[in-house]
Design a protein around this motif. Structure first.
Motif, PDB file in Angstrom:
ATOM      1  N   GLY A  50       0.821  -1.206   0.000  1.00 13.23           N
ATOM      2  CA  GLY A  50       0.000   0.000   0.000  1.00 13.23           C
ATOM      3  C   GLY A  50       0.856   1.257   0.000  1.00 13.23           C
ATOM      4  O   GLY A  50       0.589   2.206  -0.748  1.00 13.23           O
ATOM      5  N   THR A  51       1.891   1.268   0.819  1.00 15.32           N
ATOM      6  CA  THR A  51       2.785   2.424   0.870  1.00 15.32           C
ATOM      7  C   THR A  51       3.525   2.596  -0.450  1.00 15.32           C
ATOM      8  O   THR A  51       3.650   3.706  -0.971  1.00 15.32           O
ATOM      9  CB  THR A  51       3.785   2.276   2.028  1.00 15.32           C
ATOM     10  N   GLU A  52       3.993   1.505  -1.010  1.00 17.49           N
ATOM     11  CA  GLU A  52       4.727   1.572  -2.279  1.00 17.49           C
ATOM     12  C   GLU A  52       3.819   2.055  -3.411  1.00 17.49           C
ATOM     13  O   GLU A  52       4.198   2.929  -4.198  1.00 17.49           O
ATOM     14  CB  GLU A  52       5.301   0.190  -2.595  1.00 17.49           C
ATOM     15  N   ALA A  53       2.608   1.518  -3.470  1.00 23.52           N
ATOM     16  CA  ALA A  53       1.658   1.944  -4.509  1.00 23.52           C
ATOM     17  C   ALA A  53       1.212   3.380  -4.273  1.00 23.52           C
ATOM     18  O   ALA A  53       1.111   4.181  -5.213  1.00 23.52           O
ATOM     19  CB  ALA A  53       0.458   1.003  -4.535  1.00 23.52           C
ATOM     20  N   GLY A  54       0.938   3.729  -3.012  1.00 22.14           N
ATOM     21  CA  GLY A  54       0.508   5.084  -2.682  1.00 22.14           C
ATOM     22  C   GLY A  54       1.557   6.120  -2.995  1.00 22.14           C
ATOM     23  O   GLY A  54       1.249   7.225  -3.486  1.00 22.14           O
ATOM     24  N   THR A  55       2.819   5.799  -2.740  1.00 22.24           N
ATOM     25  CA  THR A  55       3.910   6.717  -3.064  1.00 22.24           C
ATOM     26  C   THR A  55       3.968   6.964  -4.571  1.00 22.24           C
ATOM     27  O   THR A  55       4.092   8.100  -5.024  1.00 22.24           O
ATOM     28  CB  THR A  55       5.257   6.162  -2.550  1.00 22.24           C
ATOM     29  N   ALA A  56       3.831   5.898  -5.337  1.00 25.61           N
ATOM     30  CA  ALA A  56       3.816   6.045  -6.803  1.00 25.61           C
ATOM     31  C   ALA A  56       2.601   6.853  -7.258  1.00 25.61           C
ATOM     32  O   ALA A  56       2.697   7.673  -8.172  1.00 25.61           O
ATOM     33  CB  ALA A  56       3.829   4.671  -7.467  1.00 25.61           C
ATOM     34  N   LEU A  57       1.466   6.644  -6.611  1.00 20.24           N
ATOM     35  CA  LEU A  57       0.239   7.366  -6.942  1.00 20.24           C
ATOM     36  C   LEU A  57       0.419   8.865  -6.737  1.00 20.24           C
ATOM     37  O   LEU A  57       0.097   9.677  -7.621  1.00 20.24           O
ATOM     38  CB  LEU A  57      -0.908   6.844  -6.074  1.00 20.24           C
ATOM     39  N   VAL A  58       0.967   9.249  -5.603  1.00 21.94           N
ATOM     40  CA  VAL A  58       1.183  10.666  -5.312  1.00 21.94           C
ATOM     41  C   VAL A  58       2.213  11.247  -6.276  1.00 21.94           C
ATOM     42  O   VAL A  58       2.053  12.365  -6.775  1.00 21.94           O
ATOM     43  CB  VAL A  58       1.593  10.864  -3.838  1.00 21.94           C
ATOM     44  N   GLU A  59       3.253  10.492  -6.570  1.00 22.41           N
ATOM     45  CA  GLU A  59       4.259  10.974  -7.517  1.00 22.41           C
ATOM     46  C   GLU A  59       3.652  11.198  -8.903  1.00 22.41           C
ATOM     47  O   GLU A  59       3.961  12.194  -9.573  1.00 22.41           O
ATOM     48  CB  GLU A  59       5.422   9.987  -7.600  1.00 22.41           C
ATOM     49  N   ILE A  60       2.784  10.304  -9.342  1.00 24.43           N
ATOM     50  CA  ILE A  60       2.092  10.489 -10.622  1.00 24.43           C
ATOM     51  C   ILE A  60       1.298  11.796 -10.593  1.00 24.43           C
ATOM     52  O   ILE A  60       1.336  12.584 -11.544  1.00 24.43           O
ATOM     53  CB  ILE A  60       1.167   9.287 -10.917  1.00 24.43           C
ATOM     54  N   CYS A  61       0.599  12.026  -9.500  1.00 17.83           N
ATOM     55  CA  CYS A  61      -0.224  13.237  -9.386  1.00 17.83           C
ATOM     56  C   CYS A  61       0.608  14.506  -9.512  1.00 17.83           C
ATOM     57  O   CYS A  61       0.245  15.423 -10.253  1.00 17.83           O
ATOM     58  CB  CYS A  61      -0.983  13.243  -8.064  1.00 17.83           C
ATOM     59  N   PHE A  62       1.706  14.568  -8.796  1.00 14.17           N
ATOM     60  CA  PHE A  62       2.493  15.801  -8.748  1.00 14.17           C
ATOM     61  C   PHE A  62       3.505  15.915  -9.882  1.00 14.17           C
ATOM     62  O   PHE A  62       3.653  16.983 -10.472  1.00 14.17           O
ATOM     63  CB  PHE A  62       3.184  15.933  -7.395  1.00 14.17           C
ATOM     64  N   GLU A  63       4.196  14.848 -10.190  1.00 11.28           N
ATOM     65  CA  GLU A  63       5.272  14.929 -11.172  1.00 11.28           C
ATOM     66  C   GLU A  63       4.784  14.717 -12.602  1.00 11.28           C
ATOM     67  O   GLU A  63       5.290  15.360 -13.514  1.00 11.28           O
ATOM     68  CB  GLU A  63       6.382  13.926 -10.828  1.00 11.28           C
ATOM     69  N   SER A  64       3.834  13.840 -12.812  1.00  9.30           N
ATOM     70  CA  SER A  64       3.374  13.554 -14.170  1.00  9.30           C
ATOM     71  C   SER A  64       2.149  14.373 -14.571  1.00  9.30           C
ATOM     72  O   SER A  64       2.056  14.836 -15.709  1.00  9.30           O
ATOM     73  CB  SER A  64       3.053  12.064 -14.316  1.00  9.30           C
ATOM     74  N   LEU A  65       1.200  14.523 -13.640  1.00  7.32           N
ATOM     75  CA  LEU A  65      -0.025  15.266 -13.959  1.00  7.32           C
ATOM     76  C   LEU A  65       0.075  16.754 -13.621  1.00  7.32           C
ATOM     77  O   LEU A  65      -0.767  17.536 -14.026  1.00  7.32           O
ATOM     78  CB  LEU A  65      -1.227  14.648 -13.229  1.00  7.32           C
ATOM     79  N   GLY A  66       1.078  17.139 -12.858  1.00  4.14           N
ATOM     80  CA  GLY A  66       1.274  18.551 -12.527  1.00  4.14           C
ATOM     81  C   GLY A  66       0.205  19.135 -11.626  1.00  4.14           C
ATOM     82  O   GLY A  66      -0.083  20.334 -11.689  1.00  4.14           O
TER      83      GLY A  66
END
Length: 191
Positions: free
Chosen positions: A116-132
């Motif tokens: 959950g932590t690993e997936a959640g970290t990737a999820l937040v990174e997608i939001c901020f780094e990829s989706l802006g």
């Protein structure tokens, strides 16, 4: 503005692979989404495979949903509900699609291993780094300790404690915690 469909998939972490959820993931979703531990805390409790297909495998949900795979097996799903932030009317263009609500579900048989932590970290990174995006937020029943602890591990801060604001199918009127994280906080915390 960039959307999930515009990103390069899959997104890989040390143990997981994230990709858009598809109709073909229905059997895997049904396996864990009908379990008592998942149903207890989620807003939708599919009573049948047909209900799961209607609620989770429709075009609207699939546009914002990701599958979490471990060793080529779907072990969870994530949702990024991109939405407009609040702002004054003359700033409408600047707040359009600038934040997202997040949700997640991990197969109970796989919980307790950091997925959950690993997936959640990737999820937040997608939001901020990829989706802006500027901000992400999530909420859970206050008694869902695993969910709010995950939010805290992701660096999210508790912004609200809503007293008996949500009706739970077993517990009656229940408290809800709201958490959020800003892009600049993420970058500071993550570095």
């Amino acid at each position: 503005m960039t959307g999930l469909a515009d990103l390069a998939w899959p997104v890989r972490t040390p143990r997981l692979s994230l990709r858009p959820l598809t109709v073909d993931d229905g059997d895997a979703l049904w396996r864990y989404r009908q379990s008592g531990e998942v149903v207890r805390w989620t807003g939708r409790a599919p009573g049948s495979r047909e209900e799961l297909t209607r609620d989770f495998l429709n075009d609207d949900h699939l546009a914002s949903a990701l599958a979490v795979e471990h060793q080529d097996e779907v072990i969870g799903d994530l949702t990024i509900g991109v939405e407009d932030a609040s702002g004054q009317r003359d700033l409408a263009e600047q707040v359009t699609r600038r934040q997202a609500w997040l949700a997640w579900s991990i197969d109970p048989e796989r919980q307790g291993r950091g997925f959950g932590t690993e997936a959640g970290t990737a999820l937040v990174e997608i939001c901020f780094e990829s989706l802006g995006l500027h901000r992400v937020h999530a909420q859970c029943f206050a008694l869902n300790t695993a969910s709010w602890r995950l939010m805290e591990r992701l660096g999210m801060r508790r912004e609200s404690h809503q007293v008996r604001s949500s009706l739970h199918r077993e517990l009656g009127w229940s408290d809800v915690y709201g958490y959020a994280l800003l892009a600049d906080e993420w970058r500071t915390w993550h570095s």
